[in-house]
Design an enzyme around this catalytic site. Structure first.
Site, short mmCIF file in Angstrom:
data_model
loop_
_atom_site.label_atom_id
_atom_site.label_comp_id
_atom_site.label_asym_id
_atom_site.label_seq_id
_atom_site.Cartn_x
_atom_site.Cartn_y
_atom_site.Cartn_z
N VAL A 30 4.74 0.93 1.09
CA VAL A 30 5.06 -0.13 2.04
C VAL A 30 5.13 -1.45 1.26
O VAL A 30 4.22 -1.76 0.48
CB VAL A 30 4.00 -0.23 3.15
N LYS A 38 8.66 0.11 5.18
CA LYS A 38 8.06 1.40 4.84
C LYS A 38 9.16 2.33 4.37
O LYS A 38 10.11 2.61 5.10
CB LYS A 38 7.33 1.98 6.05
N ASP A 91 -2.57 10.56 15.17
CA ASP A 91 -3.09 10.11 13.88
C ASP A 91 -3.72 8.72 14.00
O ASP A 91 -3.51 7.85 13.16
CB ASP A 91 -1.97 10.10 12.83
N GLY A 97 0.83 -1.20 0.00
CA GLY A 97 0.00 0.00 0.00
C GLY A 97 0.85 1.24 0.00
O GLY A 97 2.08 1.19 -0.13
N GLN A 98 0.19 2.38 0.14
CA GLN A 98 0.86 3.67 0.10
C GLN A 98 0.27 4.55 1.19
O GLN A 98 -0.94 4.68 1.33
CB GLN A 98 0.64 4.35 -1.27
N GLY A 99 1.14 5.14 2.01
CA GLY A 99 0.69 6.07 3.04
C GLY A 99 1.31 7.42 2.85
O GLY A 99 1.99 7.69 1.84
N GLY A 100 1.09 8.30 3.82
CA GLY A 100 1.65 9.64 3.73
C GLY A 100 3.16 9.63 3.76
O GLY A 100 3.82 10.52 3.22
N PHE A 101 3.75 8.62 4.41
CA PHE A 101 5.20 8.51 4.49
C PHE A 101 5.80 8.02 3.17
O PHE A 101 6.85 8.48 2.73
CB PHE A 101 5.55 7.54 5.63
#
Length: 728
Positions: A428, A442, A540, A421-425
């Protein structure tokens, strides 16, 4: 009907004329009439005599489960009549149940289950109309030689109220013309601190703090080990024993709910100073206070004091507790005495602090030398990175560092097939170290709004945190411009992916698992707020940051935006608001004010999402434009809890747990931070069946209007966290 030959009120069987029930009276009158007054009192009297003292019989003397305005709760000391209310056996069976509510001779309202005492309180603590809510009634306490009673009366004739005792819960209800139904005005017991003797003798419970139980000043835990484990029922003992013959003193404790009254007695028409004299001359007298009645005098206690709780409102009272004279000197000594103590102790304290600091620095230096000698490659990389970035904080961490080549091999060169997936950081990836250790990597994206600060923050947090409900950080990779975090891999990924997928939700998230997730997340947050070496505010919390292992146990992740505090700090303010709309608390989104109560708000949103299977943001309903919080609140006020429960839970749902979870969720999302419970209180609420306090309206529930964000507010789209890169 009134039976003419006996002058009593009877209920007859319409079929055979037999008596089903009758009032009992030995008095005889010539013209008996039965009359129902506007107050709700049904009475039998002489048609020519309207004096209340001459009523032959009245229903107010024989209540069932309801206390109406004007009805006396207490005892007639002349006739022996004891008026108390009794619960129904259950909601559909009005026969007498196990719970009774009394007003005793010491002026306390007492809730019992059979002979077991569940709750004891003064009317001031239970019915005080001068608290946070607008007063609709006033109450009266009468204690004299003839009678002891409590009652209340309404201040507005247009208001309809009644007090009802159900299975262990007392509720003051108000009629709502708009909804044509009864709504809850107050509830008791109001929270877990109302449980009788929760903190034992001389222990004080305060719902606003964690841990809930503390010893009164001058006392210490009787069983310290049990207190450390959260069992405070053993109570507290005096730090300094009493010496009554040599003269004890009395220390004033302010702003508390008075102790249980079982071992107390009253004396009227004496001054407070006279009360002190009487108590000091009686070695069995442990405490005294002013009477909470219209009469002048005091209440005295013998034996241990139990049932004390702290309060942050004006409802608290003063109590004077017997202490050793030496304790009073330290607590209330003269300025010269305090100055003498300060002069003697301050240099010693400073010397001890300096010695401790020197020893700590020496041990840290020795440890660093040992680590760098044993792991030269890690030491070299750590120094290379931190020297380049002039940052001391990472130099002190003992966290494994992985080579970029190792991570590249483990993730099959960061194959798209391994992308989780993809997060704000950043992205992953799933990986495999060696033959059997699955990992999640990550990576900091070059296009990410987050950066070195978030990377460093997450390492620092995780290096100091260890809990079964927090994801485990295995190490990091620092090479060139590449910054990566290596975590344990959790098979079921995150709660967001399952909870909001109808097919996965129905298959994987039956009610026992959902309730386990709620409990696990609560325990994890409580650890961050209370039990970890540093107090951590996550900032968060959301469904996508709750990871699930193979057994669906929850683990909190993503500490890039977390803030740590030491000592008694619980919050701060910032010009840089970060997080995810729908989970951010009102005070944080509006004003940049964050605290442990900001995390509590986010947890409340997560709880309501878990129960309903719906997102707070994006929630829609055909009949209104409320978000999930608003819809849950409306159902709560109308006592239609279960309508919000996910339809796929019908076969597995425990109704009482679901209703309790919804109630706790609403307590957590209340608009004002001071109204929200601590996470320690939440964990306690989830783990027992004590009565919950009444919830107040949540923040952000009036429709779906977007907040007018501050210039520095960072929003989140599709639950991805974004943040502006200003200095912390």
């Amino acid at each position: 009907m009134v039976q003419e030959n006996s002058r009593v009120l009877v209920i007859l069987n319409a079929t055979n004329g037999g008596i089903i029930w009758s009032s009992t009276t030995s008095r005889r009158v010539q013209n008996p009439v039965a009359e129902l007054l506007d107050s709700g009192n049904l009475l039998v009297r002489d048609a020519n005599d309207e004096s209340p003292v001459n009523f032959m019989w009245q229903s107010f003397d024989y209540p069932t489960d309801t206390l109406l305005p004007g009805m006396k709760l207490g005892k007639n000391l002349v006739t022996g009549l004891d008026v108390y209310i009794t619960s129904w056996k259950n909601m559909s069976d009005p026969t007498s149940g196990d719970f009774t509510y009394h007003f005793d001779s010491t002026g306390y309202l007492v809730l019992k289950k059979g002979a077991e005492l569940l709750y004891s309180s003064t009317p001031r603590d239970t019915f005080n109309p001068l608290g946070t809510r607008r007063s609709l009634y006033t109450y009266r306490v009468v204690i004299n030689d003839n009678e002891v009673y409590f009652n209340y009366k309404l201040l507005n004739d247009s208001v309809y109220m009644r007090f009802v005792l159900s299975t262990g819960i007392g509720r003051m209800l108000v009629w709502n013309d708009r909804t044509q139904g009864w709504i809850i005005y107050l509830t008791f017991p109001s929270d877990v601190c109302d449980r009788y003797s929760l903190c034992g003798a001389y222990g004080m419970c305060n719902i606003a703090y964690a841990p809930l139980c503390t010893c009164l000043k001058g006392f210490e835990p009787r069983d310290p080990q049990a207190w450390e484990m959260g069992d405070c029922s053993s109570g507290c003992i005096r730090s300094t024993p009493l010496h009554c013959q040599n003269g004890d003193a009395f220390l004033n404790y302010s702003g508390i709910k008075l102790p249980d009254s079982q071992h107390s007695w009253l004396k009227e028409d004496i001054s407070l100073e006279e009360c002190r004299t009487l108590c000091s001359e009686n070695c069995s007298c442990m405490a005294y206070t002013n009477l909470d009645t219209s009469r002048y005098g005091c209440q005295f206690w013998s034996g241990d004091l139990v049932g004390i709780r702290g309060t942050d409102t004006d409802t608290g009272q003063d109590i004077y507790i017997r202490m050793a004279s030496s304790e009073l000197v330290y607590s209330t000594g003269t300025k010269s005495e305090k100055l003498t103590i300060l002069i003697v102790t301050l240099p010693l304290v400073i010397i001890l602090i300096l010695m401790s600091l020197s020893l700590s620095l020496f041990l840290r230096y020795q440890k660093r030398k040992r680590v760098d000698h044993q792991l030269p490659e890690i030491g070299r990389l750590r120094h290379k990175y931190t020297d380049n970035h002039s940052d001391q904080s990472l130099k002190d961490l003992e966290l494994p560092l992985f080579d970029l080549s190792t991570i590249t091999k483990a993730t099959d060169r960061f194959s798209i097939n391994n992308k989780l997936g993809q997060g704000g950081f950043g992205p992953v990836y799933k990986g495999l170290l060696g033959e059997d250790q699955e990992i999640a990597v990550k990576c900091l994206s070059r296009t990410s709004h987050q950066g070195v600060d978030e990377f460093k923050n997450e390492i620092i947090c995780f290096a100091k945190l260890q809990h079964r409900n927090l994801v485990k950080l295995l190490g990091c990779c620092i090479e060139g411009e590449e910054l990566m975090l290596v975590y344990e891999y959790l098979k079921n990924r995150n709660l967001d992916l399952i909870l909001f997928d109808p097919m996965k939700r129905s298959m994987l998230l039956e009610w026992p698992r959902r309730f386990n997730i709620i409990n696990g997340v609560a325990r994890g947050i409580m650890y961050l707020h209370q039990d970890s070496r540093l107090r951590v505010i996550h900032r968060d919390l959301k469904a996508s940051n709750i990871l699930l292992d193979s057994d669906m146990n929850p683990k909190i992740s993503d500490f890039g935006l977390a803030r740590t505090f030491g000592g008694n700090e619980t919050g701060a303010d910032t010009s840089r608001v970060v997080g995810t709309y729908g989970y951010m608390s009102p005070e944080y989104a509006r004003d940049g004010l964050f605290s442990v109560k900001s995390d509590v708000y986010s947890f409340g949103v997560i709880v309501l999402e878990i129960v309903s299977g719906e997102r707070n943001r994006g929630f829609s309903h055909n009949d209104h434009d409320l978000n999930l919080l608003g819809y849950a609140w409306i159902l709560y006020t109308e006592e239609r809890y279960l309508e919000i429960v996910d339809s796929c839970l019908r076969s597995s749902c425990c109704i009482s747990e679901a209703m309790r979870s919804i109630h706790i969720g609403l307590l957590c999302v209340q608009e004002h931070p001071q109204d929200r419970p601590s996470m320690a209180s939440v964990v306690a609420m989830l783990s027992n069946d004590a009565v919950l306090p009444e919830a107040k309206p949540p923040g952000f529930f009036t429709g779906r209007e977007m907040l007018t964000a501050k210039k520095s507010v960072a929003s989140s789209i599709n639950t991805m966290t974004n943040s502006q890169m200003d200095g912390r």
